[in-house]
Write an enzyme that holds these catalytic residues in place. Structure first.
Site: not given
Length: 365
Positions: A184-185, A210, A303, A306
């Site tokens: 993600s991030t 993401h 973050m 997930d």
């Protein structure tokens, strides 16, 4: 971080500045030290005080948000949250902003803006807290940015909402093996760092990053031009094969399926899982179910949590599992949660992951 998190909001909408300031000011650990209608006004105020986090729009008078972001990241790197509408004609501008090093995106609608921002106030606070902890040293510059959407006002469902748990249906160890990655991030830079170091002989790879709709195809196309392997946005029914990386399309879940001895991907709609679509947990559960010990699972910077439970399911099904270490993560959320669950066989820095993937590839042949 000692003391309050200091925030500056730069947006030409007085409504955005007012509502976001009010939302943040309700948190005793956050202080809005200044607001500005454009970056030129902001630069004047920065001479008095510098924030820990910026919230910045893209389209503003006199200086656009991208130019301001590049100036900040060059002169004094500071976490930046992009607050922007993701209209189709603005997708490239938003992508460029994230490429300049922003931490995440707050998506704001063109209509009903006030009620949206009020409903999302808790999530705005969480986005600021996460951004304040971001490890900017893990951001290579120039790079592809941290293109992720902050999941505002979204229910937190588990992977059960898309794919049922159950006994694994994977075959015993076979030569048809694969690698699954969730991030993600900070993941766009991490994926570039990993995929550009892989030869075309690498096992097939399935990836959830993401990312909003309209961005995954652009991101995959960019990586495809940089890598020896083929990188593309996944289409329903695509085969997972050596030398190919399939990236789940934004706004859709991607799951692994088996057809005989081959692996395919299924791209489906469905509810948000862990407030994301695509969801890493959905992909990892499907890999646990249909590949089992024929897979390597890797969870990287991001973050939230997930993918943590999905990696645990892969581990239980016999897959080898890796978590990125804290020092090389932009945000050590997802890997940390996976490690806490005992889901990772090994924890390693980003620079070691490509070789681990190739070692797994060699062991599969």
């Amino acid at each position: 971080m000692a003391g309050k998190i200091k925030v500056m909001i730069i947006d030409d909408s007085a409504l955005v500045r007012q509502v976001v300031s009010q939302a943040l000011s309700r948190d005793p650990g956050i202080e809005v030290i200044a607001t500005a209608s454009d970056p030129v006004f902001a630069i004047d105020k920065l001479r008095q005080a510098w924030p820990d986090v910026f919230i910045v729009d893209i389209e503003m008078p006199r200086m656009d948000g991208i130019s301001f972001l590049r100036k900040v990241m060059t002169e004094r790197p500071t976490p930046v949250i992009i607050c922007s509408s993701l209209a189709e004609n603005g997708a490239q501008a938003t992508f460029d902003a994230m490429a300049a090093g922003a931490v995440t995106i707050i998506t704001k609608p063109k209509a009903a803006l006030k009620s949206f921002l009020e409903d999302a106030s808790n999530d705005i606070v969480q986005a600021v807290r996460t951004a304040a902890r971001a490890n900017l040293r893990a951001l290579p510059r120039p790079g592809t940015g941290n293109l992720t959407v902050n999941p505002f006002h979204r229910p937190k469902l588990s992977a059960d909402a898309v794919i049922a748990p159950g006994a694994p249906t994977a075959m015993a160890k076979t030569t048809e093996q694969l690698i699954a990655i969730g991030t993600s991030t900070g993941g766009t830079q991490a994926l570039e760092a990993v995929l550009t170091r892989l030869p075309a002989t690498c096992l097939g790879i399935v990836i959830v990053q993401h990312m909003p709709e309209k961005f995954t195809a652009m991101f995959a196309e960019r990586l495809n031009g940089l890598c020896d392997i083929e990188v593309r946005e996944a289409r329903d029914g695509d085969r997972v094969m050596p030398g190919r990386a399939l990236i789940a399309p934004g706004g859709r879940h991607m799951m692994l399926k088996r057809s005989g001895a081959q692996y395919l991907v299924e791209v489906v709609d469905g509810p948000l899982v862990n407030r994301h679509k695509p969801s890493v947990d959905v992909l990892f559960r499907s890999v646990a179910k249909f590949a089992g010990s024929n897979a390597l699972g890797i969870i990287m910077t991001g973050m939230g949590d997930d993918g943590a439970r999905g990696l645990q399911e892969m581990h239980a099904a016999g897959a080898r599992t890796i978590a990125q270490d804290e020092a090389s993560c932009v945000v050590f959320g997802m890997p940390r949660e996976a490690i806490k669950l005992g889901a990772a066989d090994e924890v390693m820095g980003l620079e070691r992951i490509p070789e681990a993937m190739m070692a797994y590839t060699r062991s599969a042949s």
